[in-house]
Scaffold this motif. Sequence first.
Motif, PDB file in Angstrom:
ATOM      1  N   ALA A 168     -27.814 -19.060  21.866  1.00 25.95           N
ATOM      2  CA  ALA A 168     -26.421 -19.329  21.570  1.00 25.95           C
ATOM      3  C   ALA A 168     -25.881 -20.431  22.481  1.00 25.95           C
ATOM      4  O   ALA A 168     -26.419 -20.687  23.561  1.00 25.95           O
ATOM      5  N   ASP A 213     -23.156 -20.648  24.337  1.00 28.31           N
ATOM      6  CA  ASP A 213     -22.691 -20.250  25.667  1.00 28.31           C
ATOM      7  C   ASP A 213     -23.860 -19.952  26.590  1.00 28.31           C
ATOM      8  O   ASP A 213     -23.827 -20.257  27.781  1.00 28.31           O
ATOM      9  N   SER A 214     -24.933 -19.387  26.032  1.00 31.39           N
ATOM     10  CA  SER A 214     -26.116 -19.113  26.833  1.00 31.39           C
ATOM     11  C   SER A 214     -26.786 -20.421  27.272  1.00 31.39           C
ATOM     12  O   SER A 214     -27.224 -20.556  28.421  1.00 31.39           O
ATOM     13  N   ASN A 274     -19.993 -10.205  25.357  1.00 37.59           N
ATOM     14  CA  ASN A 274     -21.443 -10.171  25.254  1.00 37.59           C
ATOM     15  C   ASN A 274     -21.972  -8.904  25.917  1.00 37.59           C
ATOM     16  O   ASN A 274     -22.078  -8.832  27.130  1.00 37.59           O
ATOM     17  N   GLY A 311     -30.651 -15.146  16.975  1.00 30.88           N
ATOM     18  CA  GLY A 311     -29.995 -15.397  18.255  1.00 30.88           C
ATOM     19  C   GLY A 311     -29.219 -14.191  18.747  1.00 30.88           C
ATOM     20  O   GLY A 311     -28.151 -14.330  19.352  1.00 30.88           O
ATOM     21  N   TYR A 312     -29.773 -12.982  18.523  1.00 36.70           N
ATOM     22  CA  TYR A 312     -29.028 -11.750  18.779  1.00 36.70           C
ATOM     23  C   TYR A 312     -29.774 -10.890  19.786  1.00 36.70           C
ATOM     24  O   TYR A 312     -30.993 -10.718  19.705  1.00 36.70           O
TER      25      TYR A 312
END
Length: 467
Positions: A107, A109-110, A276, A375-376
């Motif tokens: 993701a 933000d990651s 998150n 992406g989870y």
Amino acid sequence: MQTREAALAPPEPRRPAPLYLRIVIALLALVAVAVPVLLVSNTPRTVVHKRPPVVISKRVVPKQELPPVDPLKLQEVAPEDARAINAAIPFSTLPNPAARAFHLSGAADSQARAVDCLAAAGYYEAGDDAKGQRAVVQVIINRMRHPAFPKTICGVVFQGSERSTGCQFTFTCDGAILRYSPSPAAWQRARDVARAALDGSVYRAVGHATHYHTNWVVPYWSASLEKITAVDTHLFFRWTGWWGTPPAFTRGYAGVEPNVPQMARLSNAHQGDTTNPLEAALQGDGSLIDPATIPDSAVPNPVGAGLDANHFLVVLDKKMNADAFAALAIKTCGERLYCKFMAWTDPKQKPAKLPATPAQTAAMSFSYLRDQAQGYAKALWNCGQFKRPSPLQCMRVQPPALAPVATVQPGAAATPLPDTKSAVAGPAPLTGVRRKTDPAPAAPKPQISLSLPVVNASPAPRPAESH
């Protein structure tokens, strides 16, 4: 002409030197002796420091044994002695192939957190020097790919930072990141170097190095590794044997970067993301728990190994710190792109196989689901069993499943209720409906046609969330 008597006469005695001359000669002699004595006695003594011997380790860690990751502990030697010791360690003559290119995923933000962690390591370890930064960030990417290290960029950079003597990179535990910050221009340059490395740029000179240090210090591990290259004042090392070769660097990227509180002053991406759950899981009460600290012996086998290798049903030790559940799940899932980890503290509630019953699901203590294709990644606790700092870490609490109510069709005989003393008392029976347990009537009565409304069974309540 001299007479014979004059020739045989004794010579006249010499006159003694004057007294003042004798005094001067005596003083000169005294000075000639005293001055060297004073110089020798007052000269500072030269202290000879004994240099620690350079011991080259002959032990090569076999492929079956994971090499230990030692903290950056330094020998107590003066800088000039350290340079001599480091120079005595020869460079390896074996090939030094370049590492494979790495491309960051996950993701947005990651990814932002990974870039900033890598930029901080490059700046604080190598200063505002692009070449030195490229060498440092390549080592960090190499570590992330090696089985001995965490599987995230931030995890590698801040490994051991919670311990003052256990950090891998000095700036993470000596307070440097809190004492001073790079200028905006320098920070942008460091981020550009980090972003390029995470987008496939490779610094070939350091090869597969996993360790480095400056030449004015001597870590205890330096003599036991292969010294492969030098970049300015930094020396770079790799493990001896198989663990330093390209086939050892095959581990995948976890795909989810933790939030690191130390980075908050430099990075907006590390200000905290309360949406998150995995991030909260990794931090727990604020301390980062590294999955690499979980021993291999604690990793369970999947359900039906070979048939369903992506699902795990686990019984947790009741004494285990709840903050470590996520670390155990991540270590267990390893490199799997899809993984489901379900755990119970009560072994009686753990199902032997899937699917779990609603009651077993409601009793679940912890769950973790990873689907890297989407992406989870998500970790949840049963907050009825374990208190968590945020409700976003909690499974949804649902009432236990109730027994379904029988459906009664018009004109059909009612289903008899179980006649047991332990049965839970139900609603009052309908009047005018004959049951087998009712006594026979005294006289036959006309058939009564019932027209009852349909009573539908209530849908089973949703179990506690388990992905």
